[in-house]
Write a protein that holds these residues in place. Sequence first.
Motif, PDB file in Angstrom:
ATOM      1  N   PRO A   1       0.804  -1.236   0.000  1.00  0.00           N
ATOM      2  CA  PRO A   1       0.000   0.000   0.000  1.00  0.00           C
ATOM      3  C   PRO A   1       0.833   1.280   0.000  1.00  0.00           C
ATOM      4  O   PRO A   1       0.398   2.297  -0.543  1.00  0.00           O
ATOM      5  N   THR A   2       2.029   1.240   0.595  1.00  0.00           N
ATOM      6  CA  THR A   2       2.871   2.430   0.652  1.00  0.00           C
ATOM      7  C   THR A   2       3.246   2.925  -0.742  1.00  0.00           C
ATOM      8  O   THR A   2       3.497   4.114  -0.947  1.00  0.00           O
ATOM      9  N   PHE A   3       3.252   2.036  -1.744  1.00  0.00           N
ATOM     10  CA  PHE A   3       3.688   2.386  -3.095  1.00  0.00           C
ATOM     11  C   PHE A   3       2.525   2.756  -4.014  1.00  0.00           C
ATOM     12  O   PHE A   3       2.712   2.833  -5.237  1.00  0.00           O
ATOM     13  N   ARG A   4       1.351   2.996  -3.470  1.00  0.00           N
ATOM     14  CA  ARG A   4       0.203   3.265  -4.338  1.00  0.00           C
ATOM     15  C   ARG A   4       0.369   4.554  -5.134  1.00  0.00           C
ATOM     16  O   ARG A   4      -0.059   4.652  -6.285  1.00  0.00           O
ATOM     17  N   GLY A   5       1.008   5.576  -4.540  1.00  0.00           N
ATOM     18  CA  GLY A   5       1.283   6.814  -5.270  1.00  0.00           C
ATOM     19  C   GLY A   5       2.296   6.596  -6.375  1.00  0.00           C
ATOM     20  O   GLY A   5       2.187   7.169  -7.467  1.00  0.00           O
ATOM     21  N   MET A   6       3.286   5.753  -6.111  1.00  0.00           N
ATOM     22  CA  MET A   6       4.282   5.414  -7.122  1.00  0.00           C
ATOM     23  C   MET A   6       3.635   4.696  -8.295  1.00  0.00           C
ATOM     24  O   MET A   6       3.901   5.022  -9.463  1.00  0.00           O
ATOM     25  N   ARG A   7       2.767   3.731  -8.003  1.00  0.00           N
ATOM     26  CA  ARG A   7       2.101   2.993  -9.076  1.00  0.00           C
ATOM     27  C   ARG A   7       1.227   3.916  -9.927  1.00  0.00           C
ATOM     28  O   ARG A   7       1.222   3.833 -11.159  1.00  0.00           O
ATOM     29  N   GLN A   8       0.502   4.803  -9.270  1.00  0.00           N
ATOM     30  CA  GLN A   8      -0.327   5.741 -10.020  1.00  0.00           C
ATOM     31  C   GLN A   8       0.547   6.655 -10.886  1.00  0.00           C
ATOM     32  O   GLN A   8       0.210   6.949 -12.038  1.00  0.00           O
ATOM     33  N   ALA A   9       1.675   7.104 -10.345  1.00  0.00           N
ATOM     34  CA  ALA A   9       2.578   7.978 -11.095  1.00  0.00           C
ATOM     35  C   ALA A   9       3.116   7.277 -12.340  1.00  0.00           C
ATOM     36  O   ALA A   9       3.209   7.873 -13.420  1.00  0.00           O
ATOM     37  N   LEU A  10       3.459   6.007 -12.216  1.00  0.00           N
ATOM     38  CA  LEU A  10       3.959   5.248 -13.363  1.00  0.00           C
ATOM     39  C   LEU A  10       2.863   5.097 -14.418  1.00  0.00           C
ATOM     40  O   LEU A  10       3.117   5.196 -15.620  1.00  0.00           O
ATOM     41  N   MET A  11       1.642   4.877 -13.972  1.00  0.00           N
ATOM     42  CA  MET A  11       0.524   4.745 -14.910  1.00  0.00           C
ATOM     43  C   MET A  11       0.246   6.049 -15.646  1.00  0.00           C
ATOM     44  O   MET A  11      -0.175   6.048 -16.803  1.00  0.00           O
ATOM     45  N   GLN A  12       0.506   7.159 -14.993  1.00  0.00           N
ATOM     46  CA  GLN A  12       0.243   8.454 -15.618  1.00  0.00           C
ATOM     47  C   GLN A  12       1.309   8.844 -16.629  1.00  0.00           C
ATOM     48  O   GLN A  12       1.016   9.541 -17.611  1.00  0.00           O
ATOM     49  N   ASP A  13       2.546   8.406 -16.425  1.00  0.00           N
ATOM     50  CA  ASP A  13       3.641   8.813 -17.307  1.00  0.00           C
ATOM     51  C   ASP A  13       3.908   7.848 -18.449  1.00  0.00           C
ATOM     52  O   ASP A  13       4.468   8.233 -19.481  1.00  0.00           O
ATOM     53  N   PHE A  14       3.544   6.573 -18.274  1.00  0.00           N
ATOM     54  CA  PHE A  14       3.818   5.578 -19.312  1.00  0.00           C
ATOM     55  C   PHE A  14       2.523   5.158 -20.003  1.00  0.00           C
ATOM     56  O   PHE A  14       1.425   5.380 -19.491  1.00  0.00           O
ATOM     57  N   ASP A  15       2.670   4.533 -21.159  1.00  0.00           N
ATOM     58  CA  ASP A  15       1.514   4.076 -21.934  1.00  0.00           C
ATOM     59  C   ASP A  15       1.231   2.592 -21.749  1.00  0.00           C
ATOM     60  O   ASP A  15       0.085   2.169 -21.782  1.00  0.00           O
ATOM     61  N   GLU A  16       2.284   1.811 -21.578  1.00  0.00           N
ATOM     62  CA  GLU A  16       2.129   0.383 -21.345  1.00  0.00           C
ATOM     63  C   GLU A  16       3.104  -0.057 -20.260  1.00  0.00           C
ATOM     64  O   GLU A  16       4.262   0.374 -20.246  1.00  0.00           O
ATOM     65  N   ILE A  17       2.629  -0.915 -19.343  1.00  0.00           N
ATOM     66  CA  ILE A  17       3.457  -1.424 -18.257  1.00  0.00           C
ATOM     67  C   ILE A  17       3.318  -2.947 -18.240  1.00  0.00           C
ATOM     68  O   ILE A  17       2.213  -3.473 -18.128  1.00  0.00           O
ATOM     69  N   TYR A  18       4.455  -3.638 -18.362  1.00  0.00           N
ATOM     70  CA  TYR A  18       4.475  -5.094 -18.322  1.00  0.00           C
ATOM     71  C   TYR A  18       5.251  -5.528 -17.076  1.00  0.00           C
ATOM     72  O   TYR A  18       6.409  -5.134 -16.901  1.00  0.00           O
ATOM     73  N   VAL A  19       4.620  -6.325 -16.221  1.00  0.00           N
ATOM     74  CA  VAL A  19       5.246  -6.763 -14.981  1.00  0.00           C
ATOM     75  C   VAL A  19       5.290  -8.289 -14.956  1.00  0.00           C
ATOM     76  O   VAL A  19       4.246  -8.948 -15.021  1.00  0.00           O
ATOM     77  N   LEU A  20       6.481  -8.856 -14.896  1.00  0.00           N
ATOM     78  CA  LEU A  20       6.661 -10.300 -14.761  1.00  0.00           C
ATOM     79  C   LEU A  20       7.168 -10.572 -13.348  1.00  0.00           C
ATOM     80  O   LEU A  20       8.332 -10.329 -13.040  1.00  0.00           O
ATOM     81  N   ASP A  21       6.288 -11.049 -12.487  1.00  0.00           N
ATOM     82  CA  ASP A  21       6.631 -11.309 -11.088  1.00  0.00           C
ATOM     83  C   ASP A  21       7.326 -12.666 -10.997  1.00  0.00           C
ATOM     84  O   ASP A  21       6.722 -13.706 -11.278  1.00  0.00           O
ATOM     85  N   LEU A  22       8.595 -12.651 -10.605  1.00  0.00           N
ATOM     86  CA  LEU A  22       9.381 -13.877 -10.487  1.00  0.00           C
ATOM     87  C   LEU A  22       9.281 -14.497  -9.091  1.00  0.00           C
ATOM     88  O   LEU A  22       9.868 -15.553  -8.849  1.00  0.00           O
ATOM     89  N   HIS A  23       8.602 -13.819  -8.172  1.00  0.00           N
ATOM     90  CA  HIS A  23       8.359 -14.318  -6.813  1.00  0.00           C
ATOM     91  C   HIS A  23       9.676 -14.715  -6.133  1.00  0.00           C
ATOM     92  O   HIS A  23      10.655 -14.011  -6.244  1.00  0.00           O
ATOM     93  N   GLY A  24       9.685 -15.843  -5.408  1.00  0.00           N
ATOM     94  CA  GLY A  24      10.902 -16.274  -4.712  1.00  0.00           C
ATOM     95  C   GLY A  24      11.165 -15.536  -3.424  1.00  0.00           C
ATOM     96  O   GLY A  24      12.312 -15.437  -2.983  1.00  0.00           O
ATOM     97  N   ASN A  25      10.108 -15.008  -2.794  1.00  0.00           N
ATOM     98  CA  ASN A  25      10.281 -14.223  -1.568  1.00  0.00           C
ATOM     99  C   ASN A  25      10.287 -15.140  -0.349  1.00  0.00           C
ATOM    100  O   ASN A  25       9.244 -15.573   0.128  1.00  0.00           O
ATOM    101  N   SER A  26      11.489 -15.432   0.171  1.00  0.00           N
ATOM    102  CA  SER A  26      11.579 -16.306   1.348  1.00  0.00           C
ATOM    103  C   SER A  26      11.150 -15.584   2.615  1.00  0.00           C
ATOM    104  O   SER A  26      10.795 -16.226   3.607  1.00  0.00           O
ATOM    105  N   LEU A  27      11.176 -14.254   2.607  1.00  0.00           N
ATOM    106  CA  LEU A  27      10.717 -13.504   3.773  1.00  0.00           C
ATOM    107  C   LEU A  27       9.221 -13.710   3.980  1.00  0.00           C
ATOM    108  O   LEU A  27       8.735 -13.732   5.113  1.00  0.00           O
ATOM    109  N   LYS A  28       8.486 -13.852   2.886  1.00  0.00           N
ATOM    110  CA  LYS A  28       7.050 -14.121   2.963  1.00  0.00           C
ATOM    111  C   LYS A  28       6.731 -15.611   2.923  1.00  0.00           C
ATOM    112  O   LYS A  28       5.561 -16.002   2.947  1.00  0.00           O
TER     113      LYS A  28
END
Length: 355
Positions: free
Chosen positions: A180-207
């Motif tokens: 949730p802390t990055f919601r402003g960042m995500r909105q900012a990226l959506m406003q400045d770019f036209d297409e966003i592709y995210v490939l989540d590789l996961h692997g988070n041992s902390l979670k």
Amino acid sequence: MWSSYVSEHLLPRVHGFELLMAPYTVAHIKLGLQLQEMGYEFDSDERLRIFLTNTLEEAYEKGGIQSLPFTEWLLNEGKAASEIKQDSPVMVIIGNPPYSGHSLNRGEWITNLLRGIIDNRNDMEIANYFEVDGKPLGEKNPKWLQDDYVKFIRFAQWRIDSTGYGILGFITNHGYLDNPTFRGMRQALMQDFDEIYVLDLHGNSLKKEKTPDGNADKNVFDIQQGVAISILVKYRKQYKKTAKVFHAELWGKREGKYAWLEEQDVKTTDWEELKPSSPFYLFIPQDITLREEYEQYWKVTDMMPVNSAGIVTARDNLTIHESPQAVMKTVKDFVFLEAEMARDKYQLSKDAQDR
């Protein structure tokens, strides 16, 4: 023709920034050997455009460096890097920026850029990661926005926005996709770019992430934090108000992820188009079937207006023990052990908070 192309077109268009001397030197050697193997010979006054500099800082000011060996050389490196940062029409930015929650890059320039301020001016409208829907985030502890990888994304976003079009390709911590802390960042990226592709590789041992079928999920790197590959595209002409966001993910063993990445590309990936919306603008799939019903109930923050961030322990080998005797033994260690020996024994880092 090849030598002419390299000297006149390739070298002037490919730039690299590196903070540490060792990889800076190795990059020059390896790239120089690669070009030599391809039949190109450097002239005496030519160089690769790889600069020893901190991407997140402004250029060296001549008055700010004492007269030391290599001073003039450092100044020239900083000046050349600054010209690229400020003036070159950079169209493609790629990299694997560092992840550091306790960032040491706290300079005024990048700190202001995160908040939508450039050149100490407030009259330029650029993305502010500390706002969402035109209002402050309201986070009591937004420290994760100070992570180095967030600052590198912010730098690249600003640089491509300055050019007017381009592509950003980073592999980073995947925490910004849904935190949730990055919601402003995500909105900012959506406003400045036209297409966003995210490939989540996961692997988070902390979670303690596991595959959908319950098996172990491994990281592509030897780190605990999960990672994601992000490709953001800004066209020369903006066709829409906010970006189209596409998501895909990989689970399983490291070798399996490597094999998939080796064989696939953006065109062959099975992307799922997302519809990120206020207030969180999530970059992960979300089932919103019951959202309307869910939002009819009270918010936890309305029920509990007085709250704080949860406790995060640190230096547990030093501070947490099973008995008073063990605590006393640790205290005595700190009385008699040298600082470096104590750090090594209790696995303490060398940042300022441990001194």
